[in-house]
Design a protein around this motif. Structure first.
Motif, mmCIF file in Angstrom:
data_model
loop_
_atom_site.group_PDB
_atom_site.id
_atom_site.type_symbol
_atom_site.label_atom_id
_atom_site.label_comp_id
_atom_site.label_asym_id
_atom_site.label_seq_id
_atom_site.Cartn_x
_atom_site.Cartn_y
_atom_site.Cartn_z
ATOM 1 N N ASP A 7 15.373 -4.041 -1.841
ATOM 2 C CA ASP A 7 14.539 -3.886 -3.030
ATOM 3 C C ASP A 7 13.337 -4.820 -2.910
ATOM 4 O O ASP A 7 13.467 -5.946 -2.439
ATOM 5 N N LEU A 8 12.171 -4.330 -3.334
ATOM 6 C CA LEU A 8 10.985 -5.180 -3.341
ATOM 7 C C LEU A 8 10.981 -6.019 -4.607
ATOM 8 O O LEU A 8 11.262 -5.522 -5.696
ATOM 9 N N LEU A 9 10.681 -7.288 -4.464
ATOM 10 C CA LEU A 9 10.569 -8.161 -5.623
ATOM 11 C C LEU A 9 9.394 -7.723 -6.483
ATOM 12 O O LEU A 9 8.404 -7.187 -5.978
ATOM 13 N N GLN A 10 9.496 -7.971 -7.762
ATOM 14 C CA GLN A 10 8.430 -7.640 -8.696
ATOM 15 C C GLN A 10 7.105 -8.222 -8.200
ATOM 16 O O GLN A 10 7.028 -9.396 -7.881
ATOM 17 N N GLY A 11 6.079 -7.392 -8.101
ATOM 18 C CA GLY A 11 4.768 -7.848 -7.679
ATOM 19 C C GLY A 11 4.546 -7.817 -6.173
ATOM 20 O O GLY A 11 3.414 -7.897 -5.715
ATOM 21 N N THR A 12 5.616 -7.709 -5.396
ATOM 22 C CA THR A 12 5.482 -7.712 -3.942
ATOM 23 C C THR A 12 4.810 -6.447 -3.438
ATOM 24 O O THR A 12 4.027 -6.496 -2.486
ATOM 25 N N LEU A 13 5.083 -5.316 -4.055
ATOM 26 C CA LEU A 13 4.509 -4.051 -3.603
ATOM 27 C C LEU A 13 2.981 -4.108 -3.645
ATOM 28 O O LEU A 13 2.324 -3.668 -2.696
ATOM 29 N N ASP A 14 2.413 -4.651 -4.699
ATOM 30 C CA ASP A 14 0.958 -4.742 -4.795
ATOM 31 C C ASP A 14 0.390 -5.532 -3.621
ATOM 32 O O ASP A 14 -0.596 -5.127 -3.004
ATOM 33 N N MET A 15 1.027 -6.651 -3.286
ATOM 34 C CA MET A 15 0.563 -7.472 -2.176
ATOM 35 C C MET A 15 0.664 -6.694 -0.857
ATOM 36 O O MET A 15 -0.261 -6.726 -0.042
ATOM 37 N N LEU A 16 1.757 -5.992 -0.639
ATOM 38 C CA LEU A 16 1.937 -5.223 0.590
ATOM 39 C C LEU A 16 0.929 -4.086 0.693
ATOM 40 O O LEU A 16 0.396 -3.824 1.775
ATOM 41 N N ASP A 44 10.573 1.502 3.144
ATOM 42 C CA ASP A 44 10.252 2.907 2.919
ATOM 43 C C ASP A 44 9.893 3.037 1.440
ATOM 44 O O ASP A 44 10.767 3.189 0.598
ATOM 45 N N VAL A 45 8.616 2.916 1.154
ATOM 46 C CA VAL A 45 8.154 2.885 -0.235
ATOM 47 C C VAL A 45 8.126 4.307 -0.804
ATOM 48 O O VAL A 45 7.445 5.172 -0.264
ATOM 49 N N PRO A 46 8.866 4.552 -1.866
ATOM 50 C CA PRO A 46 8.866 5.896 -2.464
ATOM 51 C C PRO A 46 7.540 6.193 -3.173
ATOM 52 O O PRO A 46 6.888 5.286 -3.697
ATOM 53 N N GLN A 47 7.153 7.466 -3.163
ATOM 54 C CA GLN A 47 5.902 7.874 -3.813
ATOM 55 C C GLN A 47 5.883 7.490 -5.278
ATOM 56 O O GLN A 47 4.831 7.149 -5.819
ATOM 57 N N GLY A 48 7.049 7.520 -5.918
ATOM 58 C CA GLY A 48 7.145 7.166 -7.329
ATOM 59 C C GLY A 48 6.806 5.715 -7.614
ATOM 60 O O GLY A 48 6.527 5.346 -8.745
ATOM 61 N N SER A 49 6.835 4.886 -6.594
ATOM 62 C CA SER A 49 6.425 3.484 -6.725
ATOM 63 C C SER A 49 5.015 3.268 -6.188
ATOM 64 O O SER A 49 4.248 2.479 -6.725
ATOM 65 N N LEU A 50 4.685 3.973 -5.102
ATOM 66 C CA LEU A 50 3.399 3.765 -4.447
ATOM 67 C C LEU A 50 2.218 4.165 -5.317
ATOM 68 O O LEU A 50 1.294 3.379 -5.512
ATOM 69 N N TYR A 51 2.228 5.382 -5.831
ATOM 70 C CA TYR A 51 1.038 5.868 -6.534
ATOM 71 C C TYR A 51 0.750 5.110 -7.828
ATOM 72 O O TYR A 51 -0.416 4.814 -8.112
ATOM 73 N N PRO A 52 1.752 4.715 -8.600
ATOM 74 C CA PRO A 52 1.439 3.842 -9.741
ATOM 75 C C PRO A 52 0.818 2.511 -9.292
ATOM 76 O O PRO A 52 -0.093 1.998 -9.943
ATOM 77 N N ALA A 53 1.296 1.958 -8.168
ATOM 78 C CA ALA A 53 0.729 0.699 -7.660
ATOM 79 C C ALA A 53 -0.721 0.907 -7.230
ATOM 80 O O ALA A 53 -1.591 0.079 -7.536
ATOM 81 N N LYS A 87 -9.764 -11.582 -2.359
ATOM 82 C CA LYS A 87 -9.477 -12.892 -2.950
ATOM 83 C C LYS A 87 -8.051 -12.925 -3.505
ATOM 84 O O LYS A 87 -7.316 -13.893 -3.314
ATOM 85 N N ARG A 88 -7.693 -11.854 -4.201
ATOM 86 C CA ARG A 88 -6.349 -11.773 -4.780
ATOM 87 C C ARG A 88 -5.294 -11.751 -3.679
ATOM 88 O O ARG A 88 -4.278 -12.450 -3.773
ATOM 89 N N LEU A 89 -5.520 -10.959 -2.637
ATOM 90 C CA LEU A 89 -4.573 -10.886 -1.536
ATOM 91 C C LEU A 89 -4.388 -12.254 -0.880
ATOM 92 O O LEU A 89 -3.257 -12.687 -0.634
ATOM 93 N N ASP A 90 -5.478 -12.929 -0.594
ATOM 94 C CA ASP A 90 -5.390 -14.246 0.029
ATOM 95 C C ASP A 90 -4.565 -15.209 -0.822
ATOM 96 O O ASP A 90 -3.721 -15.956 -0.310
ATOM 97 N N ALA A 91 -4.796 -15.187 -2.137
ATOM 98 C CA ALA A 91 -4.052 -16.066 -3.048
ATOM 99 C C ALA A 91 -2.570 -15.694 -3.082
ATOM 100 O O ALA A 91 -1.695 -16.573 -3.023
ATOM 101 N N GLU A 92 -2.276 -14.397 -3.145
ATOM 102 C CA GLU A 92 -0.881 -13.962 -3.216
ATOM 103 C C GLU A 92 -0.138 -14.236 -1.913
ATOM 104 O O GLU A 92 1.035 -14.606 -1.943
ATOM 105 N N VAL A 93 -0.796 -14.073 -0.781
ATOM 106 C CA VAL A 93 -0.154 -14.371 0.499
ATOM 107 C C VAL A 93 0.159 -15.863 0.589
ATOM 108 O O VAL A 93 1.248 -16.252 1.023
#
Length: 110
Positions: A7-16, A44-53, A87-93
């Motif tokens: 399972d991806l942790l909350q917020g991790t999908l956006d960073m990935l 394996d990110v499901p479409q139901g998670s990817l497109y909202p992200a 900028k956001r990606l750099d901070a989150e990483v």
């Protein structure tokens, strides 16, 4: 029996997602394929998670989308990272690396 999908942790999908499109613009299917390939098949990110992200990141200004033709000639929405997204990606990483280090230290001690 197939290995369990982590399972991806909350917020991790956006960073990935931001990291996956940091080097080149990708459409959804290619993005999922890239994440799966880079993770050695572990993600394996499901479409139901990817497109909202993708839509959330676009609405927040982290991604910019444009319609283009794929290699197969099909129209698809391609997403790329914006300066704000970089900028956001750099901070989150940076935050993720610090958290991973801290968790690793705890797991090694207990």
């Amino acid at each position: 029996m197939a290995p369990r999908q982590p399972d991806l942790l909350q917020g991790t999908l956006d960073m990935l997602v931001m990291r996956a499109v940091a080097d080149e613009a990708l459409h959804g299917y290619a993005l999922v394929h890239r994440l799966k390939l880079i993770s050695g098949g572990r993600l394996d990110v499901p479409q139901g998670s990817l497109y909202p992200a993708l839509h959330r990141l676009e609405n927040q200004g982290a991604l910019k989308a444009e319609w283009r033709l794929t290699d197969t000639g099909r129209a698809a929405k391609f997403y790329r990272l914006t300066a704000k997204g970089r900028k956001r990606l750099d901070a989150e990483v940076s935050e993720w690396k610090e958290l991973s280090l801290a968790i690793g230290l705890v797991l090694e001690r207990t």
